[in-house]
Enzyme design. Structure first.
Site, PDB file in Angstrom:
ATOM      1  N   GLY A  46       0.821  -1.083  -0.078  1.00 39.80           N
ATOM      2  CA  GLY A  46       0.076  -0.088   0.016  1.00 39.80           C
ATOM      3  C   GLY A  46       1.089   1.149   0.127  1.00 39.80           C
ATOM      4  CG  LEU A  92       6.699   1.034   1.533  1.00 40.59           C
ATOM      5  CD1 LEU A  92       6.102   1.353   0.004  1.00 40.59           C
ATOM      6  CD2 LEU A  92       7.817  -0.001   1.067  1.00 40.59           C
TER       7      LEU A  92
HETATM    8 ZN    ZN Z   1       2.919   3.116   5.980  1.00 40.07          ZN
END
Ligand code: ZN
Length: 171
Positions: A46, A92
């Site tokens: 995502g 991330l």
């Molecule tokens: Zn995240």
């Protein structure tokens, strides 16, 4: 299409609250393509616009094994949530760290798709967790906010140290 740069914790820009998307047009769809390319390349399941320093309420997700079930959620709103699930989450924007976070197991979410059409989606399990995680980004929230202050500070210090060693400027 170009790969986008992902902001990393504790970058203050990750704390920005995103504003609604007003027009779903070709320029937005081009940006959505870049978000997917960046997410798949990372690789991640995502990515929220906030993470690439674009503060619009927009996220992409694909939790499938074969990476062939892309979801685009524009201006997402959670209508219902229930159940509880605990997942080892990563991000991330917080590379290398995974911690258990408790979230709803099921959500009903309303959003616009890449054509601007209204959609209601029932998401369960990993997709539900992923959407909740990405929607937090749109409100300037990170999964480390669910951890203890001590744990969050440890992660922040380690990431800052790693970046100094790479010769990067820490903001
Ligand atoms: Zn995240």
């Amino acid at each position: 299409m170009a790969k986008l740069k992902i902001l990393e914790f504790p970058d203050a820009r990750l704390r920005t609250k995103a504003t609604p998307v007003e027009v779903v047009d070709d320029a937005l769809r081009a940006f959505i393509g870049e978000l997917f390319e960046t997410m798949y390349d990372a690789p991640g399941i995502g990515l929220a616009a906030t993470q690439v320093d674009v503060h619009k309420r927009l996220l992409v997700a694909d939790v499938s094994v074969d990476k062939d079930e892309p979801h685009v959620l524009i201006n997402p709103e959670i209508l219902e949530k229930d159940g509880v699930t605990v997942t080892d989450e990563g991000c991330l924007s917080v590379p290398g760290y995974y911690e258990e976070v408790e979230r709803a197991e099921h959500i009903k979410v309303h959003f616009l798709d890449r054509d601007g059409a209204e959609v209601e989606l029932d998401a369960h399990g990993l997709l539900a967790v992923c959407i909740q995680h990405e929607m937090d980004h749109l409100d300037g929230k990170l999964f480390v906010d669910y951890l203890s202050e001590a744990k969050r500070q440890r992660i922040r210090k380690k990431l800052e140290k790693e970046r100094r060693q790479q010769g990067a400027v820490v903001a």
